[in-house]
Scaffold this motif. Sequence first.
Motif, PDB file in Angstrom:
ATOM      1  N   VAL A  38       0.830  -1.207   0.000  1.00  0.00           N
ATOM      2  CA  VAL A  38       0.000   0.000   0.000  1.00  0.00           C
ATOM      3  C   VAL A  38       0.865   1.258   0.000  1.00  0.00           C
ATOM      4  O   VAL A  38       1.829   1.350   0.761  1.00  0.00           O
ATOM      5  CB  VAL A  38      -0.922   0.009   1.255  1.00  0.00           C
ATOM      6  CG1 VAL A  38      -1.716   1.305   1.329  1.00  0.00           C
ATOM      7  CG2 VAL A  38      -1.839  -1.205   1.245  1.00  0.00           C
ATOM      8  N   PHE A  39       0.513   2.206  -0.868  1.00  0.00           N
ATOM      9  CA  PHE A  39       1.202   3.501  -0.846  1.00  0.00           C
ATOM     10  C   PHE A  39       0.548   4.408   0.192  1.00  0.00           C
ATOM     11  O   PHE A  39      -0.676   4.415   0.331  1.00  0.00           O
ATOM     12  CB  PHE A  39       1.160   4.148  -2.220  1.00  0.00           C
ATOM     13  CG  PHE A  39       2.176   3.552  -3.154  1.00  0.00           C
ATOM     14  CD1 PHE A  39       3.523   3.859  -3.023  1.00  0.00           C
ATOM     15  CD2 PHE A  39       1.786   2.656  -4.142  1.00  0.00           C
ATOM     16  CE1 PHE A  39       4.474   3.295  -3.866  1.00  0.00           C
ATOM     17  CE2 PHE A  39       2.729   2.090  -4.994  1.00  0.00           C
ATOM     18  CZ  PHE A  39       4.078   2.403  -4.848  1.00  0.00           C
ATOM     19  N   ALA A  40       1.406   5.132   0.921  1.00  0.00           N
ATOM     20  CA  ALA A  40       0.908   6.011   1.975  1.00  0.00           C
ATOM     21  C   ALA A  40       1.475   7.411   1.768  1.00  0.00           C
ATOM     22  O   ALA A  40       2.469   7.591   1.071  1.00  0.00           O
ATOM     23  CB  ALA A  40       1.335   5.470   3.333  1.00  0.00           C
ATOM     24  N   ARG A  41       0.822   8.371   2.380  1.00  0.00           N
ATOM     25  CA  ARG A  41       1.337   9.735   2.334  1.00  0.00           C
ATOM     26  C   ARG A  41       2.145  10.019   3.593  1.00  0.00           C
ATOM     27  O   ARG A  41       1.684   9.811   4.706  1.00  0.00           O
ATOM     28  CB  ARG A  41       0.179  10.732   2.251  1.00  0.00           C
ATOM     29  CG  ARG A  41      -0.525  10.663   0.920  1.00  0.00           C
ATOM     30  CD  ARG A  41      -1.546  11.777   0.814  1.00  0.00           C
ATOM     31  NE  ARG A  41      -2.235  11.704  -0.470  1.00  0.00           N
ATOM     32  CZ  ARG A  41      -3.200  12.546  -0.851  1.00  0.00           C
ATOM     33  NH1 ARG A  41      -3.594  13.516  -0.018  1.00  0.00           N
ATOM     34  NH2 ARG A  41      -3.761  12.420  -2.028  1.00  0.00           N
ATOM     35  N   LYS A  42       3.349  10.515   3.392  1.00  0.00           N
ATOM     36  CA  LYS A  42       4.219  10.897   4.501  1.00  0.00           C
ATOM     37  C   LYS A  42       4.241  12.423   4.491  1.00  0.00           C
ATOM     38  O   LYS A  42       4.829  13.042   3.597  1.00  0.00           O
ATOM     39  CB  LYS A  42       5.611  10.316   4.255  1.00  0.00           C
ATOM     40  CG  LYS A  42       6.644  10.630   5.297  1.00  0.00           C
ATOM     41  CD  LYS A  42       7.969   9.951   4.933  1.00  0.00           C
ATOM     42  CE  LYS A  42       9.027  10.254   5.957  1.00  0.00           C
ATOM     43  NZ  LYS A  42      10.310   9.582   5.647  1.00  0.00           N
ATOM     44  N   ASN A  43       3.577  13.021   5.464  1.00  0.00           N
ATOM     45  CA  ASN A  43       3.354  14.467   5.413  1.00  0.00           C
ATOM     46  C   ASN A  43       4.449  15.264   6.109  1.00  0.00           C
ATOM     47  O   ASN A  43       4.785  15.000   7.256  1.00  0.00           O
ATOM     48  CB  ASN A  43       2.019  14.783   6.104  1.00  0.00           C
ATOM     49  CG  ASN A  43       0.868  14.089   5.421  1.00  0.00           C
ATOM     50  OD1 ASN A  43       0.375  14.544   4.389  1.00  0.00           O
ATOM     51  ND2 ASN A  43       0.451  12.950   5.968  1.00  0.00           N
ATOM     52  N   TYR A  44       5.019  16.207   5.399  1.00  0.00           N
ATOM     53  CA  TYR A  44       5.910  17.194   6.019  1.00  0.00           C
ATOM     54  C   TYR A  44       6.045  18.364   5.070  1.00  0.00           C
ATOM     55  O   TYR A  44       5.756  18.246   3.872  1.00  0.00           O
ATOM     56  CB  TYR A  44       7.270  16.594   6.386  1.00  0.00           C
ATOM     57  CG  TYR A  44       8.126  16.119   5.229  1.00  0.00           C
ATOM     58  CD1 TYR A  44       8.002  14.831   4.725  1.00  0.00           C
ATOM     59  CD2 TYR A  44       9.085  16.962   4.655  1.00  0.00           C
ATOM     60  CE1 TYR A  44       8.810  14.384   3.686  1.00  0.00           C
ATOM     61  CE2 TYR A  44       9.897  16.518   3.607  1.00  0.00           C
ATOM     62  CZ  TYR A  44       9.746  15.222   3.128  1.00  0.00           C
ATOM     63  OH  TYR A  44      10.540  14.798   2.095  1.00  0.00           O
TER      64      TYR A  44
END
Length: 481
Positions: free
Chosen positions: A75-81
Amino acid sequence: MEYEAVIGLEIHAQLLTESKIFCGCSTRFGAEPNENTCPVCTGMPGVLPVLNRRVVELAVRTALALNGEIPRRSVFARKNYFYPDLPKGYQISQFEAPLSLGGYVEIEGAGGTRRVRLTRIHVEEDAGKLVYEGTMDKADAGYVDLNRTGVPLIEIVTEPDIRSPEEAAAFLRKLRSIVRYLGVCDGNMEQGSLRCDANVSVRPVGSEGLGVKTELKNMNSFRFVQHALEYEIQRQIAMLEDGEEIIQETRLWDASKNATLSMRSKEEAHDYRYFPDPDLVPVEIDPAWVEDVRRSLPELPDEKENRFVEVYELPREDARTLTATAELADYFEKVVSLFPQARKVGNWILTGLLRELNRDDREIDECAVKPEHLAGMLAMIEDGGISGKIGKQVLEEMYRTGKGPEAIVKEKGWIQIQDTSELTGIIDQVLASHPEEVDKYRAGKEKVFGFFVGQVMKATRGQANPKLVNDLLRKKLTSGD
Ligand code: ADP
Ligand code: ZN
Ligand code: MG
């Protein structure tokens, strides 16, 4: 108290695809700033990412070669910064469900073969690049180049199984060799296609738990990784000996100061608020396809090394060096196919050709000496056309000019002197000018023989056929005339 180091590495490898991971932009290095961009990789509103199938294939290829297991679903996820080189405000990566789990790499350490286990391998997109005018501390202006944004990466995470800076370097060399064999990454650390963060802690020898670690960044060569780790291990041991506490932090390697410097502590660490990317469906991987990819894997460095030891009867060390890249191994095998004395071929490549290449910082595919030229030169030595000593000079000339051995030998007049009467004349002169040594030899001092051989070779500038010189000298000296 004795301490030991505990090291885990996180390696980013850029995958060799033509286009980016979620759009059709080119990945070509060296384009004009922002030339390789589109609305998707510059993070415009309303765009949708589409996964590049080739990225998955190259990642699976790598994972299989590193003995990983490919779950059916990742699964692709969003890594927020937030950072100016990241236009979307998040990086698409994998978090809870990575592409590959486990695996290992075997390295040669001081105590024999060691297995470094892998935790996982996941796929992600690269960020852009900030370009400063002036220096980084005191920039007059900063620019953003998004050519690299969305270039596909895999991140390989190891378990904390590495015990010394040398092992860390050995691990990276092995990994680099494997990804280059696979053709999935060019392994260029200076250009950033292979990047490494090192996590390191120390603990008293014999203890099982893990100490507080620091993370080292900004190392763009194997040498820097090793130096940074050496420095950091000593720093941590000194702190513990002074009764101080290690704080968990990220440190940067400063090659000009030869030291690691604090960048940010755990308190300032990011909370990335990972969540599955709603724009991308989970990746479903068909196990039958995985087996297809597995069958397409090339012979890998360890297998090739073993085969070179068995089939060509090369010393282990030589086999390892000759199989460091698939291109070098191919070169060796091509020469051996033309001149089937593997050990000799190996020696000439290792002590002759590689010395020249290393000095000029070149790879074998940038080498002017064609395999058939090296084989031709070895054949000339074999049938007495030239001596081994002249062979070395011929090799240097071939390397410098790209010409074949026959042309060089002819041009330089390096043909061996095979002519008995010519050599007899030279030997007579040598003996006549060293009467004392002749007496010594005849009085039983066998060692002087080597001296005469040396003198004859010197007089012929190394061009005399050594075997012929030996025979003629022996005859002269025993016959007594
Ligand atoms: P983080 O949560 O800080 O990212 P991880 O547990 O994800 O840490 O591990 C990241 C890397 O650090 C891995 O390669 C792991 O093997 C290594 N590592 C974890 N703990 C330690 C430790 N105490 N000492 C050295 N390396 C460690
Ligand atoms: Zn794009
Ligand atoms: Mg982590």
